[in-house]
Design an enzyme around this catalytic site. Structure first.
Site, PDB file in Angstrom:
ATOM      1  N   ASN A 196      -9.019  11.375   1.644  1.00 56.06           N
ATOM      2  CA  ASN A 196      -7.597  11.108   1.450  1.00 56.06           C
ATOM      3  C   ASN A 196      -7.481  10.207   0.233  1.00 56.06           C
ATOM      4  O   ASN A 196      -7.781   9.026   0.299  1.00 56.06           O
ATOM      5  CB  ASN A 196      -7.034  10.426   2.708  1.00 56.06           C
ATOM      6  CG  ASN A 196      -5.626   9.893   2.503  1.00 56.06           C
ATOM      7  OD1 ASN A 196      -4.948  10.270   1.546  1.00 56.06           O
ATOM      8  ND2 ASN A 196      -5.182   9.022   3.387  1.00 56.06           N
ATOM      9  N   TRP A 197      -7.044  10.788  -0.867  1.00 55.71           N
ATOM     10  CA  TRP A 197      -7.011  10.025  -2.123  1.00 55.71           C
ATOM     11  C   TRP A 197      -5.801   9.113  -2.248  1.00 55.71           C
ATOM     12  O   TRP A 197      -5.701   8.360  -3.215  1.00 55.71           O
ATOM     13  CB  TRP A 197      -7.072  10.993  -3.319  1.00 55.71           C
ATOM     14  CG  TRP A 197      -8.411  11.612  -3.514  1.00 55.71           C
ATOM     15  CD1 TRP A 197      -9.546  11.337  -2.799  1.00 55.71           C
ATOM     16  CD2 TRP A 197      -8.774  12.585  -4.489  1.00 55.71           C
ATOM     17  NE1 TRP A 197     -10.589  12.088  -3.269  1.00 55.71           N
ATOM     18  CE2 TRP A 197     -10.138  12.863  -4.309  1.00 55.71           C
ATOM     19  CE3 TRP A 197      -8.080  13.256  -5.493  1.00 55.71           C
ATOM     20  CZ2 TRP A 197     -10.821  13.785  -5.103  1.00 55.71           C
ATOM     21  CZ3 TRP A 197      -8.746  14.172  -6.280  1.00 55.71           C
ATOM     22  CH2 TRP A 197     -10.109  14.434  -6.086  1.00 55.71           C
ATOM     23  N   LYS A 198      -4.870   9.227  -1.331  1.00 58.13           N
ATOM     24  CA  LYS A 198      -3.664   8.375  -1.378  1.00 58.13           C
ATOM     25  C   LYS A 198      -3.005   8.477  -2.773  1.00 58.13           C
ATOM     26  O   LYS A 198      -3.051   9.541  -3.381  1.00 58.13           O
ATOM     27  CB  LYS A 198      -4.016   6.937  -1.001  1.00 58.13           C
ATOM     28  CG  LYS A 198      -4.817   6.883   0.305  1.00 58.13           C
ATOM     29  CD  LYS A 198      -4.963   5.517   0.883  1.00 58.13           C
ATOM     30  CE  LYS A 198      -5.750   5.619   2.172  1.00 58.13           C
ATOM     31  NZ  LYS A 198      -5.768   4.389   2.934  1.00 58.13           N
TER      32      LYS A 198
ATOM     33  N   HIS B  27       0.085   9.669   8.894  1.00 59.30           N
ATOM     34  CA  HIS B  27      -0.802   8.594   8.419  1.00 59.30           C
ATOM     35  C   HIS B  27      -0.087   7.252   8.600  1.00 59.30           C
ATOM     36  O   HIS B  27       1.130   7.159   8.416  1.00 59.30           O
ATOM     37  CB  HIS B  27      -1.175   8.818   6.951  1.00 59.30           C
ATOM     38  CG  HIS B  27      -2.253   7.883   6.504  1.00 59.30           C
ATOM     39  ND1 HIS B  27      -1.994   6.578   6.163  1.00 59.30           N
ATOM     40  CD2 HIS B  27      -3.594   8.047   6.389  1.00 59.30           C
ATOM     41  CE1 HIS B  27      -3.139   5.981   5.844  1.00 59.30           C
ATOM     42  NE2 HIS B  27      -4.127   6.853   5.977  1.00 59.30           N
TER      43      HIS B  27
ATOM     44  N   GLU C 274       0.164   4.735   6.809  1.00 59.39           N
ATOM     45  CA  GLU C 274       0.933   4.246   5.645  1.00 59.39           C
ATOM     46  C   GLU C 274       2.287   4.941   5.575  1.00 59.39           C
ATOM     47  O   GLU C 274       3.282   4.348   5.146  1.00 59.39           O
ATOM     48  CB  GLU C 274       0.107   4.448   4.359  1.00 59.39           C
ATOM     49  CG  GLU C 274      -1.032   3.427   4.296  1.00 59.39           C
ATOM     50  CD  GLU C 274      -2.270   3.890   3.557  1.00 59.39           C
ATOM     51  OE1 GLU C 274      -2.202   4.874   2.808  1.00 59.39           O
ATOM     52  OE2 GLU C 274      -3.322   3.253   3.753  1.00 59.39           O
TER      53      GLU C 274
ATOM     54  N   GLU D 103      -7.311   6.548  13.486  1.00 59.70           N
ATOM     55  CA  GLU D 103      -7.502   5.541  12.441  1.00 59.70           C
ATOM     56  C   GLU D 103      -6.893   4.212  12.886  1.00 59.70           C
ATOM     57  O   GLU D 103      -5.668   4.031  12.774  1.00 59.70           O
ATOM     58  CB  GLU D 103      -6.813   5.984  11.144  1.00 59.70           C
ATOM     59  CG  GLU D 103      -7.316   7.296  10.592  1.00 59.70           C
ATOM     60  CD  GLU D 103      -6.975   7.437   9.119  1.00 59.70           C
ATOM     61  OE1 GLU D 103      -7.897   7.543   8.315  1.00 59.70           O
ATOM     62  OE2 GLU D 103      -5.776   7.413   8.773  1.00 59.70           O
TER      63      GLU D 103
ATOM     64  N   GLY E 275      -8.851   0.424   4.862  1.00 53.77           N
ATOM     65  CA  GLY E 275      -8.896  -0.265   3.576  1.00 53.77           C
ATOM     66  C   GLY E 275      -9.291  -1.734   3.669  1.00 53.77           C
ATOM     67  O   GLY E 275      -9.129  -2.489   2.715  1.00 53.77           O
TER      68      GLY E 275
ATOM     69  N   SER F  30     -12.251   2.457   6.832  1.00 55.82           N
ATOM     70  CA  SER F  30     -13.431   1.853   6.192  1.00 55.82           C
ATOM     71  C   SER F  30     -14.720   2.649   6.442  1.00 55.82           C
ATOM     72  O   SER F  30     -15.791   2.069   6.641  1.00 55.82           O
ATOM     73  CB  SER F  30     -13.596   0.393   6.624  1.00 55.82           C
ATOM     74  OG  SER F  30     -12.478  -0.372   6.201  1.00 55.82           O
TER      75      SER F  30
ATOM     76  N   GLY G 257     -10.754   7.212   2.946  1.00 55.79           N
ATOM     77  CA  GLY G 257      -9.920   6.803   1.820  1.00 55.79           C
ATOM     78  C   GLY G 257     -10.772   6.367   0.641  1.00 55.79           C
ATOM     79  O   GLY G 257     -11.260   7.186  -0.153  1.00 55.79           O
ATOM     80  N   GLY G 258     -11.008   5.077   0.542  1.00 55.68           N
ATOM     81  CA  GLY G 258     -11.697   4.487  -0.612  1.00 55.68           C
ATOM     82  C   GLY G 258     -13.005   5.168  -0.986  1.00 55.68           C
ATOM     83  O   GLY G 258     -13.279   5.391  -2.172  1.00 55.68           O
TER      84      GLY G 258
END
Ligand code: PGA
Length: 251
Positions: free
Chosen positions: A9-11, A96, A98, A168, A174, A208, A229-230
């Site tokens: 997930n590149w956001k 999600h 966010e 999640e 993150g 994470s 993500g990251g």
């Protein structure tokens, strides 16, 4: 047997050019990932076309990060299911944390988006998870079960068989503070049994996830991969993560 999925997930990271550069480096590296592991990339909307053009072999599947529930209409700034399908999108993340936190995606909206994804031939990756205050109050199970039931309400058995879920914990996203794998496994088993018909549905852990810790998750009985993500933003790192996730399952 449930399939193993590693989804990036590149956001709101990467322009279309940066996304294309990633894919050109990533595809040869992905050849080392065992075939049984499905790889998904979820770039921003603006990079979907560029990435889609490069994913010609089908080895890596394309996902979007969100969608609107109507097929078309006066909804300035929104993107519909048919628009995503037209670009070769296969998956779409809905719910999600966010989106829930910053853009007002309620349980009711997540349900509309989940149903719309299925109606448009997309596979929804339905994300649920608890915030730190909810966890500290001891209400994790109750919270994620309510989110899951709300998102899946009204779906037929055939539709349920086509979804993917993601657990999640919001406090783990993150932050570098990942959830203990056994604890995540327990919550995921509660998610799996809270609605009939989820036995064969993949449930991904997110929060994470790194190449160094993914194997500890996929070794758990209820965890079928990661929503990352990251650690999905660098091609070598994400390829390493996909390989690590697969090694644990086949060993
Ligand atoms: P993270 O994000 O891997 O950077 O914690 C996961 C997610 O938000 O899906």
């Amino acid at each position: 047997m449930r399939r193993l999925i590693c989804a990036g997930n590149w956001k709101m990271y990467k322009t279309a050019h940066e996304a294309a550069d990633f894919v050109k480096i990533f595809l040869p590296l992905a050849a080392a990932v065992p075939f049984a592991t499905e790889i998904v990339l979820c770039p921003p909307f603006t990079a979907l076309a560029a990435v889609s053009h490069l994913l010609t072999t089908g080895r890596v599947r394309l996902g979007a990060q969100d969608m609107h529930w109507e097929r078309s209409g006066a909804f300035t700034g929104e993107i519909s299911g048919p628009m995503l399908r037209d670009l070769g999108v296969h998956y779409v993340i809905v719910g999600h944390s966010e989106r829930r936190e910053y853009f007002g995606d309620t349980d009711a909206i997540v349900r509309l988006k989940t149903a719309a994804a299925l109606e448009n031939g997309l596979t929804p990756i339905v994300a649920v998870g608890e915030t730190l205050p909810v966890r500290d109050a001891g209400n994790t199970s109750e919270h994620v079960i309510a989110q899951t039931r709300a998102a899946l309400e009204g779906l037929s058995a055939m539709q349920l068989a086509r979804i993917v879920l993601a657990y999640e914990p919001v406090w783990a996203i993150g932050t570098g503070r990942n959830c203990d794998p056994a604890e995540a496994n327990k919550v995921m088993s509660e998610i799996r049994s809270c609605v009939p018909g989820l036995d064969d549905v993949p449930i991904l852990y997110g929060g994470s996830v790194k190449a160094e810790n993914i194997a500890a998750y996929t070794a758990q009985s209820e965890i079928d991969g990661g929503l990352v993500g990251g650690a999905s933003l660098d091609p070598a790192v994400f390829a390493q993560l996909c390989i690590a996730a697969s090694a644990s399952v086949s060993s």
